[in-house]
Scaffold this active site. Structure first.
Site, PDB file in Angstrom:
ATOM      1  N   SER A 124      18.834  93.784  29.569  1.00 54.40           N
ATOM      2  CA  SER A 124      19.744  92.769  30.112  1.00 54.40           C
ATOM      3  C   SER A 124      19.547  91.476  29.330  1.00 54.40           C
ATOM      4  O   SER A 124      18.439  91.101  29.001  1.00 54.40           O
ATOM      5  CB  SER A 124      19.490  92.543  31.603  1.00 54.40           C
ATOM      6  OG  SER A 124      18.326  91.810  31.815  1.00 54.40           O
ATOM      7  N   ASP A 148      20.844  91.800  35.907  1.00 55.03           N
ATOM      8  CA  ASP A 148      19.439  91.648  35.523  1.00 55.03           C
ATOM      9  C   ASP A 148      18.509  92.480  36.396  1.00 55.03           C
ATOM     10  O   ASP A 148      17.494  92.985  35.932  1.00 55.03           O
ATOM     11  CB  ASP A 148      19.029  90.173  35.616  1.00 55.03           C
ATOM     12  CG  ASP A 148      19.800  89.291  34.649  1.00 55.03           C
ATOM     13  OD1 ASP A 148      19.930  89.701  33.470  1.00 55.03           O
ATOM     14  OD2 ASP A 148      20.272  88.226  35.052  1.00 55.03           O
ATOM     15  N   GLU A 172      22.530  88.932  39.171  1.00 52.01           N
ATOM     16  CA  GLU A 172      22.537  88.131  37.945  1.00 52.01           C
ATOM     17  C   GLU A 172      21.646  86.928  38.212  1.00 52.01           C
ATOM     18  O   GLU A 172      21.856  86.181  39.157  1.00 52.01           O
ATOM     19  CB  GLU A 172      23.976  87.686  37.625  1.00 52.01           C
ATOM     20  CG  GLU A 172      24.129  86.922  36.339  1.00 52.01           C
ATOM     21  CD  GLU A 172      23.840  87.763  35.113  1.00 52.01           C
ATOM     22  OE1 GLU A 172      24.170  88.962  35.108  1.00 52.01           O
ATOM     23  OE2 GLU A 172      23.254  87.217  34.158  1.00 52.01           O
TER      24      GLU A 172
END
Lengths: 123, 123
Positions: free
Chosen positions: A31, A40, A53
């Protein structure tokens, strides 16, 4: 400290925070560097599952690349999990929000500390 | 080619295979080297979600460390996904099974190519 390192550290911190709150959690390989930037972290417990995220900022607002948010939404929809934005504001701690609360501006999508305090969620 | 490299290649191959079959998929960071070996891949579409342990072998049977399978089961239970064993048998291709189909032996948990052909599942 380089931004990339700060990001990785924040990601690890959030990973442990989610674990402490009873979530099973994984960090996503690649990521932030691969073509396929889905999210992520992935976290789940019982009926709650998030594609996260994760960002960190020293400012009072955080901007997002609209393309990245689009990827997060599409990935979450396909996987069948809830998209979640996690922002660590320096010296203020972690705040969480649904991507719908980001505002569209000429510089991209944004949310301020003030807004995320009001509209954001706790885990 | 080193075993670790073969494992990483197989993991990438399976990642793409799952994508082709319509799954949203991520590779888990640090799988195979970190303390917290939950799984290698997470894949989901609609109501089907898997935590995948991915292996490759040139033999006609594959052995597993019972501790690793225990971790996979616990992680899957907490996250709320289905644990899945994916094995690439050289020159035979990919086979999939629920961990319940592994047999207990003195050398650990095992499944043969013959068994996984019979008891295994397709995605």
């Amino acid at each position: 400290m380089a931004n990339k390192q700060k990001g990785a550290n924040a990601e690890r911190e959030l990973y442990h925070l989610l674990n402490e709150r009873g979530f099973a959690c994984v960090r996503v390989a690649g990521s932030g560097m691969m073509e396929n930037t889905s999210c992520d972290l992935l976290a789940g417990k019982k009926d709650v599952k998030y594609a996260v995220e994760c960002k960190v900022t020293k400012n009072n607002a955080k901007y997002f690349d609209p393309e990245q948010i689009k990827n997060l939404m599409e990935f979450s929809g396909l996987f069948g999990v809830t998209p979640l934005i996690a922002i660590k504001f320096n010296r203020k701690g972690w705040f969480f929000t649904n991507p719908d609360n980001l505002s569209k501006t000429e510089k991209g999508l944004v949310i301020s500390l003030e807004d995320i305090r009001q509209k954001g969620m706790t885990l």
